[in-house]
Scaffold this motif. Structure first.
Motif, PDB file in Angstrom:
ATOM      1  N   GLY A 128       0.799  -1.222   0.000  1.00  0.00           N
ATOM      2  CA  GLY A 128       0.000   0.000   0.000  1.00  0.00           C
ATOM      3  C   GLY A 128       0.827   1.265   0.000  1.00  0.00           C
ATOM      4  N   ASN A 129       2.153   1.141   0.038  1.00  0.00           N
ATOM      5  CA  ASN A 129       3.023   2.307   0.033  1.00  0.00           C
ATOM      6  C   ASN A 129       3.266   2.800  -1.394  1.00  0.00           C
ATOM      7  N   ILE A 130       3.505   4.087  -1.522  1.00  0.00           N
ATOM      8  CA  ILE A 130       3.749   4.675  -2.836  1.00  0.00           C
ATOM      9  C   ILE A 130       4.980   5.568  -2.797  1.00  0.00           C
ATOM     10  N   GLU A 131       5.498   5.845  -3.989  1.00  0.00           N
ATOM     11  CA  GLU A 131       6.462   6.911  -4.196  1.00  0.00           C
ATOM     12  C   GLU A 131       5.928   7.811  -5.305  1.00  0.00           C
ATOM     13  N   VAL A 132       5.807   9.076  -5.012  1.00  0.00           N
ATOM     14  CA  VAL A 132       5.473  10.056  -6.037  1.00  0.00           C
ATOM     15  C   VAL A 132       6.784  10.495  -6.662  1.00  0.00           C
ATOM     16  N   LEU A 133       6.875  10.355  -7.984  1.00  0.00           N
ATOM     17  CA  LEU A 133       8.132  10.570  -8.692  1.00  0.00           C
ATOM     18  C   LEU A 133       8.111  11.814  -9.577  1.00  0.00           C
ATOM     19  N   GLY A 134       6.942  12.392  -9.748  1.00  0.00           N
ATOM     20  CA  GLY A 134       6.857  13.590 -10.560  1.00  0.00           C
ATOM     21  C   GLY A 134       5.554  14.321 -10.322  1.00  0.00           C
ATOM     22  N   ILE A 135       5.610  15.644 -10.319  1.00  0.00           N
ATOM     23  CA  ILE A 135       4.405  16.474 -10.245  1.00  0.00           C
ATOM     24  C   ILE A 135       4.567  17.640 -11.214  1.00  0.00           C
ATOM     25  N   ASN A 136       3.572  17.805 -12.067  1.00  0.00           N
ATOM     26  CA  ASN A 136       3.560  18.918 -13.026  1.00  0.00           C
ATOM     27  C   ASN A 136       4.866  19.026 -13.809  1.00  0.00           C
ATOM     28  N   ASP A 137       5.376  17.861 -14.215  1.00  0.00           N
ATOM     29  CA  ASP A 137       6.592  17.734 -15.028  1.00  0.00           C
ATOM     30  C   ASP A 137       7.869  18.120 -14.280  1.00  0.00           C
ATOM     31  N   PHE A 138       7.820  18.217 -12.976  1.00  0.00           N
ATOM     32  CA  PHE A 138       9.020  18.319 -12.150  1.00  0.00           C
ATOM     33  C   PHE A 138       9.362  16.924 -11.611  1.00  0.00           C
ATOM     34  N   ASP A 139      10.658  16.647 -11.494  1.00  0.00           N
ATOM     35  CA  ASP A 139      11.111  15.391 -10.907  1.00  0.00           C
ATOM     36  C   ASP A 139      11.298  15.582  -9.401  1.00  0.00           C
ATOM     37  N   VAL A 140      10.484  14.897  -8.628  1.00  0.00           N
ATOM     38  CA  VAL A 140      10.556  14.973  -7.172  1.00  0.00           C
ATOM     39  C   VAL A 140      10.416  13.559  -6.624  1.00  0.00           C
ATOM     40  N   LYS A 141      10.537  13.418  -5.329  1.00  0.00           N
ATOM     41  CA  LYS A 141      10.304  12.120  -4.713  1.00  0.00           C
ATOM     42  C   LYS A 141       9.770  12.332  -3.304  1.00  0.00           C
ATOM     43  N   PHE A 142       8.569  11.780  -3.057  1.00  0.00           N
ATOM     44  CA  PHE A 142       8.032  11.763  -1.701  1.00  0.00           C
ATOM     45  C   PHE A 142       7.032  10.626  -1.592  1.00  0.00           C
ATOM     46  N   THR A 143       6.708  10.245  -0.364  1.00  0.00           N
ATOM     47  CA  THR A 143       5.888   9.058  -0.137  1.00  0.00           C
ATOM     48  C   THR A 143       4.437   9.364   0.193  1.00  0.00           C
ATOM     49  N   ALA A 144       4.116  10.602   0.525  1.00  0.00           N
ATOM     50  CA  ALA A 144       2.771  10.996   0.983  1.00  0.00           C
ATOM     51  C   ALA A 144       2.371  10.265   2.255  1.00  0.00           C
ATOM     52  N   MET A 145       3.333   9.677   2.954  1.00  0.00           N
ATOM     53  CA  MET A 145       3.033   9.020   4.224  1.00  0.00           C
ATOM     54  C   MET A 145       2.816  10.048   5.329  1.00  0.00           C
ATOM     55  N   TYR A 146       3.399  11.224   5.138  1.00  0.00           N
ATOM     56  CA  TYR A 146       3.281  12.310   6.102  1.00  0.00           C
ATOM     57  C   TYR A 146       2.649  13.517   5.410  1.00  0.00           C
ATOM     58  N   PRO A 147       2.065  14.448   6.170  1.00  0.00           N
ATOM     59  CA  PRO A 147       1.579  15.684   5.561  1.00  0.00           C
ATOM     60  C   PRO A 147       2.695  16.354   4.757  1.00  0.00           C
ATOM     61  N   THR A 148       2.367  16.796   3.556  1.00  0.00           N
ATOM     62  CA  THR A 148       3.390  17.271   2.624  1.00  0.00           C
ATOM     63  C   THR A 148       3.009  18.619   2.038  1.00  0.00           C
ATOM     64  N   LEU A 149       3.945  19.552   2.065  1.00  0.00           N
ATOM     65  CA  LEU A 149       3.800  20.856   1.427  1.00  0.00           C
ATOM     66  C   LEU A 149       4.448  20.811   0.054  1.00  0.00           C
ATOM     67  N   ILE A 150       3.746  21.332  -0.943  1.00  0.00           N
ATOM     68  CA  ILE A 150       4.299  21.438  -2.290  1.00  0.00           C
ATOM     69  C   ILE A 150       4.281  22.914  -2.660  1.00  0.00           C
ATOM     70  N   VAL A 151       5.457  23.488  -2.798  1.00  0.00           N
ATOM     71  CA  VAL A 151       5.601  24.935  -3.003  1.00  0.00           C
ATOM     72  C   VAL A 151       6.143  25.172  -4.408  1.00  0.00           C
ATOM     73  N   PHE A 152       5.349  25.789  -5.263  1.00  0.00           N
ATOM     74  CA  PHE A 152       5.791  26.184  -6.598  1.00  0.00           C
ATOM     75  C   PHE A 152       6.299  27.619  -6.502  1.00  0.00           C
ATOM     76  N   HIS A 153       7.503  27.856  -6.995  1.00  0.00           N
ATOM     77  CA  HIS A 153       8.126  29.156  -6.760  1.00  0.00           C
ATOM     78  C   HIS A 153       9.170  29.466  -7.820  1.00  0.00           C
ATOM     79  N   GLU A 154       9.661  30.682  -7.784  1.00  0.00           N
ATOM     80  CA  GLU A 154      10.791  31.076  -8.617  1.00  0.00           C
ATOM     81  C   GLU A 154      12.079  30.594  -7.951  1.00  0.00           C
ATOM     82  N   ASP A 155      13.041  30.239  -8.782  1.00  0.00           N
ATOM     83  CA  ASP A 155      14.338  29.803  -8.268  1.00  0.00           C
ATOM     84  C   ASP A 155      15.165  31.041  -7.918  1.00  0.00           C
ATOM     85  N   ARG A 156      15.065  31.451  -6.658  1.00  0.00           N
ATOM     86  CA  ARG A 156      15.751  32.648  -6.193  1.00  0.00           C
ATOM     87  C   ARG A 156      16.494  32.361  -4.891  1.00  0.00           C
ATOM     88  N   PRO A 157      17.640  33.024  -4.662  1.00  0.00           N
ATOM     89  CA  PRO A 157      18.381  32.811  -3.413  1.00  0.00           C
ATOM     90  C   PRO A 157      17.534  33.145  -2.188  1.00  0.00           C
TER      91      PRO A 157
END
Length: 226
Positions: A128-157
């Motif tokens: 029943g476990n999963i790995e999320v490997l991509g969202i909106n054509d970005f390569d990421v990795k998370f399991t969704a086993m815990y509450p998860t924040l997904i922040v879309f942003h500009e790449d800035r220092p």
């Protein structure tokens, strides 16, 4: 090492027949639902590997749609999920995916509501476990086993430092972080799984940062429905 709870050892309460082909598929669908933020009007679902070969016989199609309806893995409505979704106006297409895939049980979900679109690539890795490997054509990795924040942003220092400062101030502990970007100083996404709940106020504060475009919360510990 973080304690992953009994779910990771014996698997979830679920509607069968298979934790990989049904419970994991439900969770992939729920991730897409939470990323979109509402009930999809359209769902284009691509199956790869074993999913493509057996999705009808194993109920993976029903499970994915159950997840898009935000049903949990043990929801008795899952066997009727496609009928329920169509009654709610969802247009559904299932098709085999082409090309390389990262795991034998992989699905790509493209879901839309109005002008909003969310794309999720997820793999059901067993129990029943999963790995999320991509969202909106970005390569990421998370399991969704815990509450998860997904922040879309500009790449800035300093952007990630600003987000982690807000989390630290609210005593929210970070368990894992994944970052991807479309070139230097372009669009980027930061995925953060945390211990504890993510409040709407916290999401709204992060959204107010000048370089942030959008924030989504994926929390499969929350039960809801259509």
């Amino acid at each position: 090492m973080r304690f992953k709870d009994v779910f990771s050892i014996i698997g979830p309460a679920m509607v069968g027949p298979s934790s990989s082909h049904t419970a994991g598929a439900v969770r992939i669908g729920r991730v897409a639902r939470h990323l979109l933020g509402e009930l999809p009007e359209q769902a284009d679902i691509l199956f790869y590997g074993s999913f493509a070969d057996t999705y009808q016989g194993h109920g993976t199609d029903l499970a994915i749609i159950g997840g898009l309806l935000d049903f949990d893995t043990d929801d008795p409505r899952i066997p009727n999920s496609i009928t329920i979704a169509e009654q709610l106006g969802m247009k559904i297409v299932f098709r085999p995916g082409k090309g390389q895939f990262p795991h034998p049980n992989t699905a790509k979900l493209i879901v839309r509501a109005g002008e909003r679109e969310a794309i999720v690539v997820g793999a059901s890795i067993g129990g029943g476990n999963i790995e999320v490997l991509g969202i909106n054509d970005f390569d990421v990795k998370f399991t969704a086993m815990y509450p998860t924040l997904i922040v879309f942003h500009e790449d800035r220092p300093g952007m990630i430092a600003e987000v982690t400062r807000i989390l630290s101030r609210d005593s929210v502990n970070i368990g894992h972080m994944s970052v991807d970007r479309r070139g230097r100083s372009g669009e980027a996404v930061t995925v953060i799984d945390v211990d504890g709940s993510i409040t709407d106020a916290l999401v709204e504060e992060i959204e107010q940062l000048s370089t942030v475009k959008e924030v989504r919360k994926v929390d499969l510990t929350e039960r809801s429905g259509p």
